[in-house]
Scaffold this motif. Structure first.
Motif, PDB file in Angstrom:
ATOM      1  N   TYR A   1       0.847  -1.187   0.000  1.00 34.20           N
ATOM      2  CA  TYR A   1       0.000   0.000   0.000  1.00 34.20           C
ATOM      3  C   TYR A   1       0.884   1.239   0.000  1.00 34.20           C
ATOM      4  CZ  TYR A   1      -4.049  -2.820   1.487  1.00 34.20           C
ATOM      5  OH  TYR A   1      -5.080  -3.738   1.557  1.00 34.20           O
TER       6      TYR A   1
ATOM      7  N   GLN B   1       0.737   5.162   1.416  1.00 35.32           N
ATOM      8  CA  GLN B   1      -0.017   6.043   2.308  1.00 35.32           C
ATOM      9  C   GLN B   1       0.568   7.439   2.260  1.00 35.32           C
ATOM     10  OE1 GLN B   1      -0.150   5.004   6.506  1.00 35.32           O
ATOM     11  NE2 GLN B   1      -2.115   6.053   6.764  1.00 35.32           N
TER      12      GLN B   1
ATOM     13  N   LYS C   1      -1.279  11.345   2.997  1.00 36.28           N
ATOM     14  CA  LYS C   1      -1.692  11.950   4.266  1.00 36.28           C
ATOM     15  C   LYS C   1      -2.795  11.152   4.961  1.00 36.28           C
ATOM     16  CE  LYS C   1      -0.319  16.724   3.695  1.00 36.28           C
ATOM     17  NZ  LYS C   1       0.970  16.633   3.534  1.00 36.28           N
ATOM     18  N   LYS C   2      -3.567  10.429   4.212  1.00 40.18           N
ATOM     19  CA  LYS C   2      -4.732   9.792   4.826  1.00 40.18           C
ATOM     20  C   LYS C   2      -4.773   8.285   4.605  1.00 40.18           C
ATOM     21  CE  LYS C   2      -7.666  13.896   4.716  1.00 40.18           C
ATOM     22  NZ  LYS C   2      -8.925  14.482   4.199  1.00 40.18           N
ATOM     23  N   ALA C   3      -5.679   7.850   3.729  1.00 40.95           N
ATOM     24  CA  ALA C   3      -5.924   6.416   3.589  1.00 40.95           C
ATOM     25  C   ALA C   3      -4.802   5.729   2.828  1.00 40.95           C
ATOM     26  CB  ALA C   3      -7.238   6.197   2.851  1.00 40.95           C
ATOM     27  N   PRO C   4      -4.376   4.544   3.296  1.00 40.32           N
ATOM     28  CA  PRO C   4      -3.493   3.735   2.454  1.00 40.32           C
ATOM     29  C   PRO C   4      -4.229   3.339   1.184  1.00 40.32           C
ATOM     30  CG  PRO C   4      -3.538   2.918   4.724  1.00 40.32           C
ATOM     31  CD  PRO C   4      -4.634   3.918   4.600  1.00 40.32           C
TER      32      PRO C   4
ATOM     33  N   PHE D   1      -4.254   0.860  -2.182  1.00 44.32           N
ATOM     34  CA  PHE D   1      -3.776  -0.454  -2.568  1.00 44.32           C
ATOM     35  C   PHE D   1      -2.916  -0.378  -3.820  1.00 44.32           C
ATOM     36  CE2 PHE D   1      -3.679  -4.864  -3.276  1.00 44.32           C
ATOM     37  CZ  PHE D   1      -4.075  -5.141  -4.580  1.00 44.32           C
TER      38      PHE D   1
ATOM     39  N   LEU E   1       3.606   0.771   2.737  1.00 43.42           N
ATOM     40  CA  LEU E   1       3.286  -0.239   3.729  1.00 43.42           C
ATOM     41  C   LEU E   1       3.229  -1.615   3.091  1.00 43.42           C
ATOM     42  CD1 LEU E   1       0.352   1.665   5.471  1.00 43.42           C
ATOM     43  CD2 LEU E   1       2.633   1.322   6.417  1.00 43.42           C
TER      44      LEU E   1
ATOM     45  N   PHE F   1       0.605  -5.705   9.387  1.00 46.40           N
ATOM     46  CA  PHE F   1       1.357  -4.676   8.677  1.00 46.40           C
ATOM     47  C   PHE F   1       2.761  -4.514   9.249  1.00 46.40           C
ATOM     48  CE2 PHE F   1      -1.433  -2.295   5.828  1.00 46.40           C
ATOM     49  CZ  PHE F   1      -2.680  -2.774   6.187  1.00 46.40           C
TER      50      PHE F   1
ATOM     51  N   LYS G   1       5.937  -1.573   9.694  1.00 50.54           N
ATOM     52  CA  LYS G   1       5.869  -0.182  10.147  1.00 50.54           C
ATOM     53  C   LYS G   1       5.967   0.806   8.996  1.00 50.54           C
ATOM     54  CE  LYS G   1       7.471  -0.972  14.818  1.00 50.54           C
ATOM     55  NZ  LYS G   1       8.450  -0.640  15.871  1.00 50.54           N
TER      56      LYS G   1
END
Lengths: 111, 114
Positions: free
Chosen positions: A36, A38, A40-43, A45, A88, A101, A103
């Motif tokens: 993923y 990422q 500022k917000k949502a990871p 895909f 990620l 996940f 880090k």
């Protein structure tokens, strides 16, 4: 305990460079590995890898999985400032729908 | 196409106050739904997941609970917030028919406890 380890933790490159991000894992009942991005917000895909040795590719990004050595790499060629993000890695395990996940790797691409 | 909505985007709450975060998914039926927390310096940690209405599995013991009152609605709650509940909360969904599917995330709620 299932474990996902990413390296490096952070990376600073110049536009146009090629980068390789690493992800190793130790889990029971592996099903697939996911990458993923990422910001500022949502990871968001990127890739899902289930089989060893089959490269997945999307534009300048590509990824491959080695189930024998238990790792995956994410390559980004000709990096752009818009590639700056945390990347990620996550592993889907068993039938309990759980994603474990790492880090993340913070990639900074400077102009 | 499928979309996921999560709100509020940010929230500041005092210690001991209640919490309700909501997540809804559109464009799919019977999705698997998930709540994650991302604390500073740590990876995303799965808190709860649900494979159907009223079916909730908890991954870690904590001060939080989850409910799924409708097929595409997932709610994260607490009766009394602790300082340690601060973090970035993410809702996610995946296709329900096959568990070996990617999870897709909402924009998250940044929760600060004072």
């Amino acid at each position: 305990e299932d474990k996902v380890v990413q390296s490096p933790l952070s990376l600073v490159v110049h536009e146009g460079d090629t980068v390789t991000l690493n992800c190793s894992y130790e889990v029971t009942n592996f099903r697939s590995l996911l990458w993923y991005k990422q910001e500022k917000k949502a990871p968001t895909f990127l890739f899902m890898l289930t089989s060893s040795g089959i490269e997945k590719k999307s534009g300048r990004l590509s990824s491959i999985l080695d189930k024998k050595e238990l790792f995956s790499i994410l390559n980004i060629t000709a990096t752009q400032t818009g590639d700056s993000a945390v990347y990620l890695c996550a592993v889907l395990v068993g039938s309990n729908y759980k994603l474990t996940f790492g880090k993340g790797t913070l990639l900074t691409v400077n102009p | 196409s499928q979309t996921i909505h999560q709100w509020p985007a940010t929230l500041v709450q005092p210690v001991g106050s209640p919490l309700s975060l909501e997540c809804t998914v559109e464009g799919t039926s019977n999705p698997n739904l998930y709540w994650y927390r991302q604390a500073a310096g740590r990876g995303l940690q799965l808190l709860f997941y649900s494979v159907g209405i009223g079916q909730i599995s908890s991954e870690v013991p904590q001060n939080l609970s989850a409910s799924r009152p409708q097929d595409r609605q997932f709610i994260l709650s607490s009766k009394k917030l602790l300082l340690s509940d601060s973090g970035f909360y993410l809702c996610a969904w995946s296709e329900g028919a096959d568990s070996n599917q990617p999870q897709h995330f909402g924009d998250g709620t940044r929760l600060s406890i004072l």
